[in-house]
Design an enzyme around this catalytic site. Structure first.
Site, PDB file in Angstrom:
ATOM      1  N   GLU A  55       3.097  -3.983   1.047  1.00 40.41           N
ATOM      2  CA  GLU A  55       2.440  -5.347   0.816  1.00 40.41           C
ATOM      3  C   GLU A  55       3.381  -6.060  -0.155  1.00 40.41           C
ATOM      4  O   GLU A  55       3.376  -5.310  -1.320  1.00 40.41           O
ATOM      5  CB  GLU A  55       0.933  -5.173   0.339  1.00 40.41           C
ATOM      6  CG  GLU A  55       0.411  -6.509  -0.269  1.00 40.41           C
ATOM      7  CD  GLU A  55      -0.833  -6.486  -0.924  1.00 40.41           C
ATOM      8  OE1 GLU A  55      -1.179  -7.434  -1.550  1.00 40.41           O
ATOM      9  OE2 GLU A  55      -1.494  -5.417  -0.867  1.00 40.41           O
ATOM     10  N   LYS A 145     -10.434  -4.435   1.994  1.00 42.50           N
ATOM     11  CA  LYS A 145      -9.775  -3.925   0.297  1.00 42.50           C
ATOM     12  C   LYS A 145     -10.895  -4.023  -0.628  1.00 42.50           C
ATOM     13  O   LYS A 145     -11.772  -4.877  -0.647  1.00 42.50           O
ATOM     14  CB  LYS A 145      -8.879  -4.882   0.162  1.00 42.50           C
ATOM     15  CG  LYS A 145      -8.240  -4.996  -1.465  1.00 42.50           C
ATOM     16  CD  LYS A 145      -7.230  -6.003  -1.588  1.00 42.50           C
ATOM     17  CE  LYS A 145      -7.010  -5.948  -3.062  1.00 42.50           C
ATOM     18  NZ  LYS A 145      -5.823  -7.249  -3.151  1.00 42.50           N
TER      19      LYS A 145
END
Length: 212
Positions: A55, A145
């Protein structure tokens, strides 16, 4: 207001996509504010280690450039690269233009989730409370998340497994090779790390995570 039925429909794609992205790899790399060259170097380090998911958070024009570069490098190796810190629809468009395969957000916004899915990118929104996990779960999301994971602590994840056994958590925030195993033992599916990738001693300890 976001139509939960629409979000739930999008979430069906999210489940399969993240099942594939995180398959067999308990770690994710986050390359925050590292510039183009260092982002590329650490992305390659992550891939060589066995980390599939990378990411690149977007908080500056340089970050967008770094994302595009890492996306291109990942494409050559068959790796999918995501864009992080996606806060709104404009961020979704920026991520899509840079070629991101998925998006990550610090909080839960179903409109951002829907926009990301509509752009062909599964969304990984952030949660920190049971209410947020419930809202995401009702909308059909199964990969979330958890942020900030170090502040939430391992007991939070153990507690969440009771009411939400089908939710998979990616723990993000304040994690390293030193505590990754503790969070995985608490039920976390994936631990996100960043600066550890640039430390040879940390790298050796991260490699041990794959041998658990």
């Amino acid at each position: 207001m976001t139509d939960h039925s629409t979000a739930a429909g999008s979430a069906r794609g999210e489940r399969g996509a993240f099942d594939e992205i995180f398959a067999g790899a308990p770690l994710m790399a986050i390359l925050r504010g590292m510039g183009v060259e260092r982002s590329l170097a650490l992305a390659r380090t992550a891939w060589d280690l066995g980390i599939e998911a990378v990411e690149v958070p977007l908080q500056s024009a340089t970050d967008v450039e770094a994302l595009a570069a890492v996306v291109a490098a990942g494409r050559e190796r068959g790796k999918k690269v995501g864009a992080g810190t996606i806060l709104d629809r404009a961020g979704v468009r920026t991520a899509a233009d840079a070629g991101a395969a998925f998006t990550v957000s610090p909080g839960l916004d179903l409109e951002v989730v829907e926009a990301s899915e509509a752009a062909g990118m599964p969304s990984l929104p952030g949660v920190a409370t049971a209410s947020e996990v419930q809202r995401a779960s009702v909308a059909g999301l199964r990969w979330l998340k958890a942020f900030p994971a170090s502040a939430l602590g391992t007991e939070w994840f153990t507690a969440m497994r009771g009411p939400f056994p089908d939710v998979h958590f990616v723990a993000t925030g304040g994690l390293s090779a030193a505590n990754a195993s503790r969070f995985l033992d608490a039920g976390v599916r994936v631990v996100a790390v960043g600066s550890a990738l640039g430390d040879p001693e940390e790298l050796a300890r991260l490699a041990e995570v794959f041998d658990r």
